[in-house]
Write a protein that holds these residues in place. Sequence first.
Motif, PDB file in Angstrom:
ATOM      1  N   ARG A   1       0.873  -1.165   0.000  1.00  0.00           N
ATOM      2  CA  ARG A   1       0.000   0.000   0.000  1.00  0.00           C
ATOM      3  C   ARG A   1       0.917   1.224   0.000  1.00  0.00           C
ATOM      4  O   ARG A   1       1.778   1.343   0.863  1.00  0.00           O
TER       5      ARG A   1
ATOM      6  N   HIS B   1       1.774  -3.256   3.994  1.00  0.00           N
ATOM      7  CA  HIS B   1       0.838  -3.097   5.126  1.00  0.00           C
ATOM      8  C   HIS B   1       0.647  -4.514   5.662  1.00  0.00           C
ATOM      9  O   HIS B   1      -0.084  -5.330   5.066  1.00  0.00           O
TER      10      HIS B   1
ATOM     11  N   ALA C   1      -0.960  -6.177   7.727  1.00  0.00           N
ATOM     12  CA  ALA C   1      -2.099  -6.362   8.635  1.00  0.00           C
ATOM     13  C   ALA C   1      -3.418  -6.418   7.889  1.00  0.00           C
ATOM     14  O   ALA C   1      -3.473  -6.203   6.677  1.00  0.00           O
TER      15      ALA C   1
ATOM     16  N   ASP D   1      -6.964  -4.448   8.282  1.00  0.00           N
ATOM     17  CA  ASP D   1      -7.655  -3.369   8.988  1.00  0.00           C
ATOM     18  C   ASP D   1      -9.142  -3.687   9.062  1.00  0.00           C
ATOM     19  O   ASP D   1      -9.742  -4.180   8.098  1.00  0.00           O
TER      20      ASP D   1
ATOM     21  N   HIS E   1     -10.432   2.367  13.408  1.00  0.00           N
ATOM     22  CA  HIS E   1     -10.313   0.954  12.996  1.00  0.00           C
ATOM     23  C   HIS E   1      -9.345   0.205  13.905  1.00  0.00           C
ATOM     24  O   HIS E   1      -8.604   0.816  14.673  1.00  0.00           O
TER      25      HIS E   1
ATOM     26  N   HIS F   1      -6.153  -2.275  13.602  1.00  0.00           N
ATOM     27  CA  HIS F   1      -5.108  -2.776  12.714  1.00  0.00           C
ATOM     28  C   HIS F   1      -4.628  -4.078  13.351  1.00  0.00           C
ATOM     29  O   HIS F   1      -4.086  -4.076  14.453  1.00  0.00           O
TER      30      HIS F   1
HETATM   31 ZN   LIG Z   1      -3.500  -1.150   9.292  1.00  0.00          ZN
END
Ligand SMILES: [Zn+2]
Length: 225
Positions: free
Chosen positions: A114, A119, A121, A123, A199, A201
């Motif tokens: 990203r 990234h 993870a 989200d 959010h 993560h």
């Molecule tokens: Zn994240």
Amino acid sequence: MKNVSSTVAGLGLAADPSAVAAAAANRSGSSSSRDLSRDAKALVVNASVAGHETAAEASARADRTAAEKAARAKAQAAAKAKAKVEAEQRALAASHRWVKPLSGYKLTSGFGFRWGRLHPAQDLACPVGTPVHALSSGKVIFAGWSTEGYGYLVKIQYWDGTVSWMAHNTRLVVSLGDKVVPGQTVSYSGNTGHSTGPHVHLEIHPGDGGPVVPRTWLAKRGVRL
Ligand SMILES: [Zn+2]
């Protein structure tokens, strides 16, 4: 017949009704006192033989009873031990189960590149203050403010060695070293640290090593995000 019975009864012996009937049947229609006397003697002999056998059998019966009692006690002990093992297995299965980190969320950024960087993870967008749950049983190995942009971060190491990171929380409700169970609330989601909106993560680090795709990893454990 009545006489025979009363004679036997008078001797204090238990008159077996079938023996009495047999003795009565043996009589050739005569009911002389001599016949009755002979029948009564036969019954006494039968009764005393029966009594003798009963005494001999009593010991064997006592042995059998003791053996049966021991067998019952053994079976009960075995059943109890089996129930204990099963209860332990159920408890272990319950403590080793995997659950979702949130009960209400929308999948946003997944694991991947990203803006030119990984990234690592998944989200999960959710309103600020949504309870965040431990994925299984384990121990809190970090609970505090992250200097790396994760905001209020909680890391849990589970029973299998895997570590989950849950970031951007608004509030943490566990501390370093706390033990947690599957589904236990460990924090409330938020928008702290480097975050572009409310959010959670979620990172998954098997063996506390490099991150893997959370959805794939969880799916293998029966949890579909
Ligand atoms: Zn994240």
